[in-house]
Design a protein around this motif. Structure first.
Motif, mmCIF file in Angstrom:
data_model
loop_
_atom_site.group_PDB
_atom_site.id
_atom_site.type_symbol
_atom_site.label_atom_id
_atom_site.label_comp_id
_atom_site.label_asym_id
_atom_site.label_seq_id
_atom_site.Cartn_x
_atom_site.Cartn_y
_atom_site.Cartn_z
ATOM 1 N N LEU A 108 37.982 -29.127 -30.907
ATOM 2 C CA LEU A 108 38.971 -28.108 -31.251
ATOM 3 C C LEU A 108 40.306 -28.789 -31.542
ATOM 4 O O LEU A 108 40.907 -29.407 -30.661
ATOM 5 N N LEU A 109 40.750 -28.678 -32.790
ATOM 6 C CA LEU A 109 41.985 -29.312 -33.221
ATOM 7 C C LEU A 109 43.063 -28.245 -33.422
ATOM 8 O O LEU A 109 42.870 -27.286 -34.166
ATOM 9 N N LEU A 110 44.187 -28.411 -32.736
ATOM 10 C CA LEU A 110 45.321 -27.499 -32.867
ATOM 11 C C LEU A 110 46.594 -28.315 -33.018
ATOM 12 O O LEU A 110 46.884 -29.183 -32.185
ATOM 13 N N ASP A 111 47.330 -28.053 -34.097
ATOM 14 C CA ASP A 111 48.612 -28.733 -34.333
ATOM 15 C C ASP A 111 48.486 -30.246 -34.247
ATOM 16 O O ASP A 111 49.347 -30.936 -33.697
ATOM 17 N N GLY A 112 47.369 -30.751 -34.785
ATOM 18 C CA GLY A 112 47.188 -32.197 -34.826
ATOM 19 C C GLY A 112 46.737 -32.829 -33.538
ATOM 20 O O GLY A 112 46.628 -34.059 -33.445
ATOM 21 N N LYS A 113 46.455 -32.026 -32.513
ATOM 22 C CA LYS A 113 45.998 -32.540 -31.222
ATOM 23 C C LYS A 113 44.583 -32.045 -30.944
ATOM 24 O O LYS A 113 44.252 -30.897 -31.232
ATOM 25 N N LEU A 114 43.765 -32.917 -30.366
ATOM 26 C CA LEU A 114 42.417 -32.527 -29.966
ATOM 27 C C LEU A 114 42.507 -31.863 -28.594
ATOM 28 O O LEU A 114 42.723 -32.526 -27.583
ATOM 29 N N MET A 115 42.359 -30.529 -28.581
ATOM 30 C CA MET A 115 42.546 -29.753 -27.357
ATOM 31 C C MET A 115 41.306 -29.729 -26.477
ATOM 32 O O MET A 115 41.401 -29.549 -25.262
ATOM 33 N N ALA A 116 40.134 -29.871 -27.101
ATOM 34 C CA ALA A 116 38.878 -29.818 -26.347
ATOM 35 C C ALA A 116 37.802 -30.502 -27.175
ATOM 36 O O ALA A 116 37.830 -30.447 -28.408
ATOM 37 N N PHE A 117 36.846 -31.155 -26.488
ATOM 38 C CA PHE A 117 35.767 -31.844 -27.190
ATOM 39 C C PHE A 117 34.584 -31.983 -26.247
ATOM 40 O O PHE A 117 34.591 -32.815 -25.339
ATOM 41 N N ASP A 118 33.570 -31.125 -26.440
ATOM 42 C CA ASP A 118 32.402 -31.157 -25.562
ATOM 43 C C ASP A 118 31.316 -30.272 -26.166
ATOM 44 O O ASP A 118 31.512 -29.657 -27.226
ATOM 45 N N ALA A 119 30.194 -30.200 -25.473
ATOM 46 C CA ALA A 119 29.119 -29.301 -25.904
ATOM 47 C C ALA A 119 29.616 -27.858 -25.862
ATOM 48 O O ALA A 119 30.393 -27.496 -24.971
ATOM 49 N N PRO A 120 29.202 -27.015 -26.819
ATOM 50 C CA PRO A 120 29.680 -25.626 -26.848
ATOM 51 C C PRO A 120 29.512 -24.902 -25.518
ATOM 52 O O PRO A 120 30.443 -24.238 -25.038
ATOM 53 N N ALA A 121 28.343 -25.022 -24.892
ATOM 54 C CA ALA A 121 28.098 -24.312 -23.632
ATOM 55 C C ALA A 121 29.048 -24.781 -22.534
ATOM 56 O O ALA A 121 29.522 -23.983 -21.717
ATOM 57 N N LYS A 122 29.348 -26.083 -22.511
ATOM 58 C CA LYS A 122 30.260 -26.608 -21.489
ATOM 59 C C LYS A 122 31.676 -26.086 -21.704
ATOM 60 O O LYS A 122 32.383 -25.743 -20.741
ATOM 61 N N LEU A 123 32.109 -26.010 -22.950
ATOM 62 C CA LEU A 123 33.450 -25.492 -23.233
ATOM 63 C C LEU A 123 33.543 -24.011 -22.878
ATOM 64 O O LEU A 123 34.570 -23.548 -22.354
ATOM 65 N N GLU A 124 32.475 -23.278 -23.150
ATOM 66 C CA GLU A 124 32.473 -21.850 -22.810
ATOM 67 C C GLU A 124 32.583 -21.647 -21.303
ATOM 68 O O GLU A 124 33.309 -20.763 -20.837
ATOM 69 N N ARG A 125 31.890 -22.502 -20.540
ATOM 70 C CA ARG A 125 32.000 -22.410 -19.076
ATOM 71 C C ARG A 125 33.401 -22.829 -18.620
ATOM 72 O O ARG A 125 33.992 -22.197 -17.740
ATOM 73 N N GLN A 126 33.918 -23.890 -19.217
ATOM 74 C CA GLN A 126 35.232 -24.398 -18.834
ATOM 75 C C GLN A 126 36.330 -23.351 -19.053
ATOM 76 O O GLN A 126 37.228 -23.190 -18.230
ATOM 77 N N TYR A 127 36.244 -22.641 -20.170
ATOM 78 C CA TYR A 127 37.271 -21.646 -20.501
ATOM 79 C C TYR A 127 36.933 -20.259 -19.955
ATOM 80 O O TYR A 127 37.730 -19.333 -20.088
ATOM 81 N N GLY A 128 35.736 -20.125 -19.383
ATOM 82 C CA GLY A 128 35.337 -18.848 -18.802
ATOM 83 C C GLY A 128 35.134 -17.747 -19.815
ATOM 84 O O GLY A 128 35.473 -16.589 -19.564
ATOM 85 N N VAL A 129 34.541 -18.121 -20.969
ATOM 86 C CA VAL A 129 34.315 -17.151 -22.035
ATOM 87 C C VAL A 129 32.878 -17.278 -22.528
ATOM 88 O O VAL A 129 32.152 -18.196 -22.155
ATOM 89 N N ALA A 130 32.496 -16.342 -23.414
ATOM 90 C CA ALA A 130 31.089 -16.268 -23.826
ATOM 91 C C ALA A 130 30.798 -16.975 -25.147
ATOM 92 O O ALA A 130 29.642 -17.278 -25.440
#
Length: 241
Positions: free
Chosen positions: A205-227
């Motif tokens: 996930l790139l926002l304003d030139g910074k990599l905000m998150a980088f992982d498997a989709p399922a892991k990011l969904e768990r990390q952010y608490g979303v579906a």
């Protein structure tokens, strides 16, 4: 085949006083699909152009297939599809594929079968002998993707490849990308289609030139608490869900 096919190490890119990439760390391994998502202007295309040596980094290092970029000799081992179609409009689809296949050193004997395969993947078989000048925008995108797939490149780098392509064909293209991955090659793909971001092995996930998150989709969904990855994207942007 190298395990790490692309490695951006703290890459910085500036245009004038604007810093477009702010210390981006990104890898693509053999046998995986990495999705790069972010809003327009986030720097996705700049990541790709810097990785390929089309833009020279102002800081950090870009390495592709264990070679520091830019390195023109390496480009024959990479399948690249840009956002803008770079095609010869006075030639037919087949002639474009033949030209680029030779540029990629596809053997003369193997080239007809290779063209037939990639044309079938993007559903252009019936239109191969028509001049590209008469192609629709979607057909040009499909031809550009077919060119990128030619020659079984070790690494595929695709910038918004499914824009303007209908859902059924998009699904077929993703099956082909899965086959590329299963053959042990790496794929980096940018997309605005959040459903596609669920199909990759790792999503960046790139926002304003910074990599905000980088992982498997399922892991990011768990990390952010979303579906969904779309909700990850919105939450990272600070949108209340």
């Amino acid at each position: 085949m190298t395990a790490t096919q692309m490695n951006l190490n703290h890459v910085v890119k500036r245009f004038g006083k604007q810093t477009v990439l702010q210390g981006v760390d990104l890898t693509v391994q053999a046998g995986e699909i990495v999705g790069l998502i972010g809003p327009s202007g986030a720097g996705k295309s700049t990541v790709i152009k810097t990785a390929l040596g089309m833009e020279v980094a102002d800081g950090g290092q870009a390495t592709v297939l264990e070679t520091q970029m830019p390195n023109r000799a390496l480009l024959g081992r990479i399948g690249y599809m840009a956002q803008e179609d770079a095609l010869y409009s006075t030639l037919s689809g087949r002639e474009n594929l033949t030209f680029f296949g030779r540029m990629k050193n596809v053997g003369k004997a193997a080239l007809p079968a290779a063209i037939a395969h990639v044309a079938a993947v993007v559903e252009l078989t019936a239109d191969l002998d028509k001049r590209v000048a008469g192609y629709s925008g979607g057909m040009k995108r499909r031809l550009s993707l077919a060119i990128a797939l030619l020659g079984d490149p070790e690494l595929l780098i695709l910038d918004e490849p499914t824009v303007g392509i209908d859902p059924a064909l998009r699904r077929k293209i993703w099956r082909e990308l899965g086959a590329v991955r299963d053959a042990g090659r790496g794929v980096l793909i940018t997309t605005h289609v959040m459903d596609e971001a669920e199909l990759v092995d790792r999503v960046a996930l790139l926002l304003d030139g910074k990599l905000m998150a980088f992982d498997a989709p399922a892991k990011l969904e768990r990390q952010y608490g979303v579906a969904t990855i779309e909700d990850v994207f919105l939450k990272a942007e600070g949108v209340a869900l």
